[in-house]
Design a protein around this motif. Sequence first.
Motif: not given
Length: 173
Positions: A78-93
């Motif tokens: 997120x621009x301008x904030x210390x915010x982000x999304x995370x995904x379960x490590x069991x889901x392969x990218x």
Amino acid sequence: MKRFQHLALLGVVALIAGCGGSEVAENDASQGSGADSAYLASSEPADAMPVGEAREKAGDGEELTLVGLIGGSADPFVDGLAAFTIVDPNVPYCADDEGCPTPWDYCCTQDQVKDNIATVKVVDESGAPVSKTARDLLGVNELATVVVHGIAKRDDQGNLTVEASDVFVRSSK
């Protein structure tokens, strides 16, 4: 002399405004000088649950510790904030050999992301969001594995946000 100063200034502005150049430069600088240790945990918290499990079990206002990889979209920060999304490590990218230029968007497994994603918002001691990008604050990039500790917040759709007071960044192997 004045003409040279103007050209130099224009060069700097062009470099900063260029295709993501400022984010790369800032990220390199934060990693070189160290991220903000006020929000970085020095050791990995115990008993972290994967994002998918936390989405099933965590109630609004509960304290929790979860683990995930930064991603879930083409731009998980997120621009301008210390915010982000995370995904379960069991889901392969997406793997490199699949030709995906942004594997952190999980385009190959997007159907699994909906139930395995959470938003992390780094907050100060008063609970207010920190107004500095997570890249700079924590020295992280896409697909970094993080363990966050904080308070679960649920919305009406069941989405999970963690108001994190501590973030541990696992070193890449």
